[in-house]
Structures are given as structure tokens and as C-alpha cells.
Scaffold this motif. Structure first.
Motif, PDB file in Angstrom:
ATOM      1  N   VAL A  18       0.855  -1.193   0.000  1.00  0.00           N
ATOM      2  CA  VAL A  18       0.000   0.000   0.000  1.00  0.00           C
ATOM      3  C   VAL A  18       0.885   1.236   0.000  1.00  0.00           C
ATOM      4  N   VAL A  20       0.395   5.127   0.095  1.00  0.00           N
ATOM      5  CA  VAL A  20      -0.539   6.246   0.264  1.00  0.00           C
ATOM      6  C   VAL A  20       0.176   7.536  -0.121  1.00  0.00           C
ATOM      7  N   THR A  25      -3.704   6.741  -3.845  1.00  0.00           N
ATOM      8  CA  THR A  25      -3.258   5.600  -3.043  1.00  0.00           C
ATOM      9  C   THR A  25      -3.160   4.411  -3.981  1.00  0.00           C
ATOM     10  N   LEU A  27      -2.340   0.356  -4.655  1.00  0.00           N
ATOM     11  CA  LEU A  27      -2.270  -0.953  -4.020  1.00  0.00           C
ATOM     12  C   LEU A  27      -1.625  -1.923  -4.994  1.00  0.00           C
ATOM     13  N   ALA A  52     -10.766   1.512   4.426  1.00  0.00           N
ATOM     14  CA  ALA A  52      -9.510   1.032   3.831  1.00  0.00           C
ATOM     15  C   ALA A  52      -9.587  -0.472   3.571  1.00  0.00           C
ATOM     16  N   ALA A  56      -9.278  -2.449  -0.031  1.00  0.00           N
ATOM     17  CA  ALA A  56      -8.323  -3.535  -0.289  1.00  0.00           C
ATOM     18  C   ALA A  56      -9.055  -4.802  -0.727  1.00  0.00           C
ATOM     19  N   VAL A  74       3.000  -1.112   4.356  1.00  0.00           N
ATOM     20  CA  VAL A  74       2.346   0.171   4.133  1.00  0.00           C
ATOM     21  C   VAL A  74       3.390   1.283   4.093  1.00  0.00           C
ATOM     22  N   SER A  76       3.192   5.386   3.763  1.00  0.00           N
ATOM     23  CA  SER A  76       2.247   6.495   3.710  1.00  0.00           C
ATOM     24  C   SER A  76       2.984   7.814   3.902  1.00  0.00           C
ATOM     25  N   TRP A  85      -4.895   2.389   7.314  1.00  0.00           N
ATOM     26  CA  TRP A  85      -4.361   1.330   6.455  1.00  0.00           C
ATOM     27  C   TRP A  85      -3.675   0.236   7.265  1.00  0.00           C
TER      28      TRP A  85
END
Ligand SMILES: Nc1ncnc2c1ncn2[C@@H]1O[C@H](COP(=O)(O)OP(=O)(O)O)[C@@H](O)[C@H]1O
Ligand SMILES: CC(C)(COP(=O)(O)O)[C@@H](O)C(=O)NCCC(=O)O
Ligand SMILES: [K+]
Length: 267
Positions: A18, A20, A25, A27, A52, A56, A74, A76, A85
Motif C-alpha cells: 500500500v 498512500v 493511493t 495498491l 480502507a 483492499a 504500508v 504512507s 491502512w
């Protein structure tokens, strides 16, 4: 339905990555070090962990043949969205995801006054580029900002550049001048604009090309050598075509970097 990965030792587990960003964002599913599929959503101002998780799950459900995801990582650069997330990934995988930040092994020596200040997406870009290219190289990440990461001949990250991105520059121009409107972000027929639209496109798009190429020349001078230049982000292909300095476009470098960081940090 939530797809839970097998927790058996040695079982190959796919990883949900992920990224962000301030605008988008992204994935990705990373399986055996390769990016299996990607998806993107507009980064909202705020988001709950449930939202979130649903995002996903939608991605996994919409991906034909998606492998089971057993872990997540993650990155971010929007601190207010990180917890959502992290909780979502925790709920999906049954374990706390890796979070790109201080303490994570990157495999890249850093010469930044405070490496903890470095954006998580930039750390991921560095990890991916290090795995794919011989130093010295420069990563140019085209997003909300246009940011550079400079890696010298010894493979050391020696710093970088943060500039306004293409869409941001266009918005600023339209927002500040009563007679200027938003334009499509593409190169005009001629750099000498023959209309307001073309003039703005010349200033924004060709201006971005000139800024990138000019900054690369300045970085090369300071480094004392030329480097490979890799562009990533939404406009990477377009910019590569217009630039005299960008050698390669690698749109999903950040997500692949998350795969590399996961491999380095989880047994
Ligand atoms: N070459 C391009 N052509 C059109 N729009 C672009 C191009 N490059 C970037 N953009 C725009 O730049 C903005 C930021 O890019 P994005 O990848 O969403 O950023 P972030 O990674 O910061 O979330 C978006 O609005 C995107 O549409
Ligand atoms: C430079 C960035 C704003 C880029 O974010 P993006 O354009 O990808 O949304 C982000 O990496 C960030 O907030 N960095 C922290 C400052 C630094 O990297 O030094
Ligand atoms: K980015």
C-alpha cells in the motif's frame, strides 16, 4: 470474503503493498518478488479502517487469479491516513503489517541529515531502484510533487530534490490568474504557444521537462559524473518521451520497492 494467507512456514505468501500518496493511493500484490497486479484510488481527506479494508478487499476481489495475501507493507506520506491502512491490513492478514519508517532495513546507505525525515515513498523508490539498476542513478518520482532521489557511484543515497508536480503547478496557475483555466496536461504543438491553452501547456508541461532536465544537469555537475535517470509515477512514460535526460520509465517502482522492503524485513 477476506482472503487469509497460509501461515505455514515456508509457504510462499503474497504481500499486499500500500502506497498512500498525497493524491493517489496505490495498491499492489507482490508475489515471489514480482508485482502481480496494481490498483489505485483517489487519496481521500480522511478514511476509516473499515473503508480502507473494503478498498483492499475490492481490489483483491476484482483481481482475477489473485494469490492469497498473507502479509502487508504500508508506505504512507499522509500521516492522518496511516493508522487506517495499518488497521485494515492487520484485519485482512491477521498480523500487523510492516510500516515503512525509521527502524526498517532498506539496504541503502543514507546520507540525509535525518533519514527519518525521508518520505516513505522515497525510501521504497530507493529500495526498488537499488535492486534493479547499477549506481549511480537518479529516480524522478512524478506525483503531487516531482521528487528526485540521487544515488552516487558507491550506491549511497546522497539526497534529493522536492519540486511542485505537474498537476499542482497547473492548478496553481489556474487558481492564481483570473483568465487562466485548467488545461489538459500534455505537450503543446509548439513551445511558443499560439493560444492561451497552448501557452499554459508550454509553461506547465514543457516547463516541467526543462526543470527536470536542468536539475539533472545541475546534480550531475555536483556529483562529478553522469547517471542513469529513471522516472516513476503516473506521467513517467510521457515525461520520458519529452525529456532529454530520462532514460527509463518504471511506473510502479514504488510498489515494487515495497516488495523489496518486505523481503528484506520479514523472514
Ligand atoms: N504526465 C501526466 N499527465 C497527466 N497528469 C499527470 C501526469 N503526471 C502526473 N499527473 C497528475 O499528477 C497528480 C499527482 O500524481 P499522483 O501519482 O496521483 O501523485 P501522488 O503519488 O503524490 O499521490 C495527479 O493529479 C495526476 O493526474
Ligand atoms: C516529497 C513527498 C511530499 C512526495 O509525496 P507525493 O508527491 O508522492 O505525494 C513525500 O515523500 C514527503 O512528504 N516526504 C517528506 C520529506 C522528505 O522526503 O524529505
Ligand atoms: K509518489
Amino acid at each position: 470474503m477476506a482472503r487469509r494467507g497460509s501461515l505455514e512456514k515456508g509457504a510462499a505468501q503474497a504481500v499486499l503493498a500500500v502506497d498512500v500518496g498525497n493524491t493517489t493511493t496505490s495498491l499492489g500484490i507482490v508475489e515471489d518478488g514480482a508485482l502481480f497486479a496494481t490498483w489505485s484510488l483517489t487519496t481521500p481527506e480522511r478514511m476509516t479502517a473499515d473503508e480502507a479494508r473494503v478498498a483492499a478487499l475490492s481490489f483483491l476481489a476484482a483481481t482475477d487469479g489473485a494469490p492469497e495475501v498473507g502479509d502487508a507493507i504500508v508506505a504512507s506520506v499522509v500521516p492522518g491516513l496511516t493508522d487506517a491502512w495499518v488497521s485494515a491490513a492487520n484485519a485482512l492478514c491477521g498480523r500487523r503489517p510492516l510500516v515503512v519508517g525509521p527502524g526498517l532495513k532498506t539496504g541503502v546507505r543514507m546520507r540525509y541529515n535525518d533519514p527519518g525525515e525521508l518520505g516513505a515513498d522515497r525510501v521504497a523508490d530507493l529500495a526498488a531502484a537499488k535492486a534493479a539498476y547499477e549506481p549511480p542513478f537518479i529516480v524522478v518520482d512524478l506525483g503531487t510533487t516531482t521528487n528526485f532521489e540521487v544515488v552516487d557511484a558507491d550506491g549511497v543515497f546522497v539526497g534529493g530534490i522536492i519540486a511542485p508536480g505537474l498537476a499542482l503547478a497547473a492548478r496553481a496557475l489556474a487558481g492564481a490568474a483570473a483568465q487562466l483555466a485548467a488545461v489538459e496536461l500534455r505537450a503543446p504543438a509548439s513551445v511558443i504557444g499560439k493560444s492561451t491553452r497552448e501557452a499554459v501547456q508550454a509553461g506547465v508541461v514543457m516547463g516541467e521537462v526543462a526543470r527536470i532536465d536542468g536539475l539533472i544537469d545541475m546534480v550531475w555537475r555536483e556529483l562529478g559524473c553522469k547517471t542513469l535517470v529513471v522516472a516513476t509515477g503516473a506521467g513517467a512514460q510521457t515525461m520520458r518521451a519529452l525529456s532529454a535526460r530520462i532514460d527509463a520509465a518504471d511506473e510502479h517502482l514504488t510498489l515494487r520497492g515495497l516488495g523489496a522492503l518486505h523481503a528484506l524485513n520479514r523472514r
